[in-house]
Design a protein around this motif. Structure first.
Motif, mmCIF file in Angstrom:
data_model
loop_
_atom_site.group_PDB
_atom_site.id
_atom_site.type_symbol
_atom_site.label_atom_id
_atom_site.label_comp_id
_atom_site.label_asym_id
_atom_site.label_seq_id
_atom_site.Cartn_x
_atom_site.Cartn_y
_atom_site.Cartn_z
ATOM 1 N N GLU A 111 0.827 -1.212 0.000
ATOM 2 C CA GLU A 111 0.000 0.000 0.000
ATOM 3 C C GLU A 111 0.855 1.254 0.000
ATOM 4 O OE1 GLU A 111 -3.366 0.472 -0.305
ATOM 5 O OE2 GLU A 111 -3.312 -1.639 -0.821
ATOM 6 N N ILE A 112 1.882 1.275 0.825
ATOM 7 C CA ILE A 112 2.760 2.449 0.898
ATOM 8 C C ILE A 112 3.470 2.649 -0.440
ATOM 9 C CG2 ILE A 112 4.828 3.424 1.980
ATOM 10 C CD1 ILE A 112 3.879 1.961 4.594
ATOM 11 N N GLU A 113 3.998 1.565 -1.016
ATOM 12 C CA GLU A 113 4.693 1.672 -2.301
ATOM 13 C C GLU A 113 3.772 2.196 -3.404
ATOM 14 O OE1 GLU A 113 8.056 -1.827 -1.729
ATOM 15 O OE2 GLU A 113 6.180 -2.299 -2.781
ATOM 16 N N LEU A 114 2.550 1.708 -3.445
ATOM 17 C CA LEU A 114 1.603 2.162 -4.475
ATOM 18 C C LEU A 114 1.286 3.646 -4.336
ATOM 19 C CD1 LEU A 114 -0.914 -0.830 -4.595
ATOM 20 C CD2 LEU A 114 0.679 -0.122 -6.391
ATOM 21 N N VAL A 115 1.032 4.093 -3.128
ATOM 22 C CA VAL A 115 0.680 5.496 -2.904
ATOM 23 C C VAL A 115 1.863 6.413 -3.231
ATOM 24 C CG1 VAL A 115 0.061 7.168 -1.119
ATOM 25 C CG2 VAL A 115 -1.105 4.987 -1.215
ATOM 26 N N VAL A 116 3.056 6.002 -2.823
ATOM 27 C CA VAL A 116 4.247 6.819 -3.112
ATOM 28 C C VAL A 116 4.501 6.852 -4.615
ATOM 29 C CG1 VAL A 116 6.763 6.930 -2.859
ATOM 30 C CG2 VAL A 116 5.323 6.571 -0.843
ATOM 31 N N HIS A 117 4.413 5.707 -5.264
ATOM 32 C CA HIS A 117 4.616 5.663 -6.716
ATOM 33 C C HIS A 117 3.626 6.577 -7.439
ATOM 34 C CE1 HIS A 117 5.639 4.073 -10.648
ATOM 35 N NE2 HIS A 117 4.352 3.867 -10.866
ATOM 36 N N ASP A 118 2.354 6.489 -7.072
ATOM 37 C CA ASP A 118 1.332 7.335 -7.702
ATOM 38 C C ASP A 118 1.594 8.821 -7.453
ATOM 39 O OD1 ASP A 118 0.096 5.061 -8.637
ATOM 40 O OD2 ASP A 118 -1.550 5.120 -7.168
ATOM 41 N N ALA A 119 2.004 9.154 -6.232
ATOM 42 C CA ALA A 119 2.277 10.556 -5.895
ATOM 43 C C ALA A 119 3.495 11.075 -6.672
ATOM 44 C CB ALA A 119 2.489 10.711 -4.392
ATOM 45 N N LEU A 120 4.503 10.224 -6.848
ATOM 46 C CA LEU A 120 5.667 10.627 -7.652
ATOM 47 C C LEU A 120 5.261 10.854 -9.105
ATOM 48 C CD1 LEU A 120 8.360 8.203 -6.202
ATOM 49 C CD2 LEU A 120 8.443 10.701 -6.101
ATOM 50 N N GLN A 121 4.462 9.954 -9.648
ATOM 51 C CA GLN A 121 4.013 10.091 -11.036
ATOM 52 C C GLN A 121 3.177 11.352 -11.242
ATOM 53 O OE1 GLN A 121 4.823 8.450 -13.647
ATOM 54 N NE2 GLN A 121 5.792 6.621 -12.825
ATOM 55 N N ALA A 122 2.397 11.711 -10.231
ATOM 56 C CA ALA A 122 1.530 12.891 -10.326
ATOM 57 C C ALA A 122 2.276 14.186 -10.001
ATOM 58 C CB ALA A 122 0.342 12.732 -9.376
ATOM 59 N N GLY A 123 3.549 14.076 -9.649
ATOM 60 C CA GLY A 123 4.334 15.265 -9.330
ATOM 61 C C GLY A 123 4.046 15.834 -7.949
ATOM 62 N N LYS A 124 3.413 15.060 -7.100
ATOM 63 C CA LYS A 124 3.084 15.528 -5.749
ATOM 64 C C LYS A 124 4.234 15.326 -4.764
ATOM 65 C CE LYS A 124 -1.838 14.665 -6.321
ATOM 66 N NZ LYS A 124 -3.010 13.901 -5.843
ATOM 67 N N LEU A 125 5.213 14.517 -5.167
ATOM 68 C CA LEU A 125 6.401 14.287 -4.339
ATOM 69 C C LEU A 125 7.643 14.529 -5.183
ATOM 70 C CD1 LEU A 125 5.505 10.905 -2.559
ATOM 71 C CD2 LEU A 125 5.397 13.198 -1.585
ATOM 72 N N LEU A 126 8.709 14.953 -4.522
ATOM 73 C CA LEU A 126 9.977 15.172 -5.215
ATOM 74 C C LEU A 126 10.828 13.904 -5.231
ATOM 75 C CD1 LEU A 126 10.883 18.652 -3.687
ATOM 76 C CD2 LEU A 126 9.880 18.167 -5.941
ATOM 77 N N GLY A 127 10.605 13.017 -4.266
ATOM 78 C CA GLY A 127 11.383 11.785 -4.191
ATOM 79 C C GLY A 127 12.437 11.794 -3.110
ATOM 80 N N ASN A 128 12.505 12.888 -2.347
ATOM 81 C CA ASN A 128 13.491 12.971 -1.267
ATOM 82 C C ASN A 128 12.835 13.199 0.098
ATOM 83 O OD1 ASN A 128 12.621 15.564 -1.639
ATOM 84 N ND2 ASN A 128 14.655 16.468 -1.834
ATOM 85 N N GLU A 129 11.536 12.974 0.167
ATOM 86 C CA GLU A 129 10.787 13.241 1.401
ATOM 87 C C GLU A 129 11.012 12.153 2.454
ATOM 88 O OE1 GLU A 129 8.593 15.304 -1.889
ATOM 89 O OE2 GLU A 129 9.488 13.329 -1.653
ATOM 90 N N LYS A 130 10.664 12.530 3.673
ATOM 91 C CA LYS A 130 10.580 11.590 4.795
ATOM 92 C C LYS A 130 9.170 11.699 5.339
ATOM 93 C CE LYS A 130 15.348 11.857 6.341
ATOM 94 N NZ LYS A 130 16.246 12.145 7.468
ATOM 95 N N PHE A 131 8.609 10.561 5.725
ATOM 96 C CA PHE A 131 7.243 10.549 6.232
ATOM 97 C C PHE A 131 7.192 9.929 7.612
ATOM 98 C CE2 PHE A 131 7.050 9.959 1.619
ATOM 99 C CZ PHE A 131 6.309 11.078 1.268
ATOM 100 N N ALA A 132 6.467 10.567 8.500
ATOM 101 C CA ALA A 132 6.167 9.945 9.787
ATOM 102 C C ALA A 132 5.140 8.850 9.526
ATOM 103 C CB ALA A 132 5.600 10.982 10.758
ATOM 104 N N VAL A 133 5.326 7.703 10.158
ATOM 105 C CA VAL A 133 4.384 6.598 10.004
ATOM 106 C C VAL A 133 3.945 6.106 11.378
ATOM 107 C CG1 VAL A 133 5.210 5.817 7.759
ATOM 108 C CG2 VAL A 133 6.243 4.902 9.815
ATOM 109 N N LYS A 134 2.756 5.547 11.402
ATOM 110 C CA LYS A 134 2.213 5.027 12.654
ATOM 111 C C LYS A 134 1.421 3.764 12.344
ATOM 112 C CE LYS A 134 0.534 7.844 15.623
ATOM 113 N NZ LYS A 134 -0.260 8.781 16.429
ATOM 114 N N MET A 135 1.687 2.712 13.086
ATOM 115 C CA MET A 135 0.943 1.462 12.953
ATOM 116 C C MET A 135 0.271 1.201 14.296
ATOM 117 S SD MET A 135 0.006 -1.155 11.141
ATOM 118 C CE MET A 135 1.087 -1.189 9.728
#
Length: 68
Positions: free
Chosen positions: A24-48
């Motif tokens: 799920e994380i990989e799909l969302v990041v890939h889609d966001a990169l393709q849409a230009g919403k991410l630069l590719g150098n971000e860090k994300f806080a995660v919580k499980m």
């Protein structure tokens, strides 16, 4: 209680959580990169959050995921 069955079911559940969460994380990041919403150098806080209502357990794990 059968400890082997118990341990195996816990391991199966955690493997499913790990595999599906990563996908799920990989799909969302890939889609966001393709849409230009991410630069590719971000860090994300995660919580499980793990919940077992019948046992009154709520366990939260915090972390960080870096893209670079």
């Amino acid at each position: 209680m059968n400890d082997d069955t118990f341990n195996m079911d816990i391991r199966k559940f955690l493997k499913k959580v790990g595999v599906t969460s990563q996908r799920e994380i990989e799909l969302v990041v890939h889609d966001a990169l393709q849409a230009g919403k991410l630069l590719g150098n971000e860090k994300f806080a995660v919580k499980m959050t793990l919940e077992v209502p019948a046992l009154n357990i709520r366990h939260v794990i915090d972390g960080e995921i870096a893209l670079e």
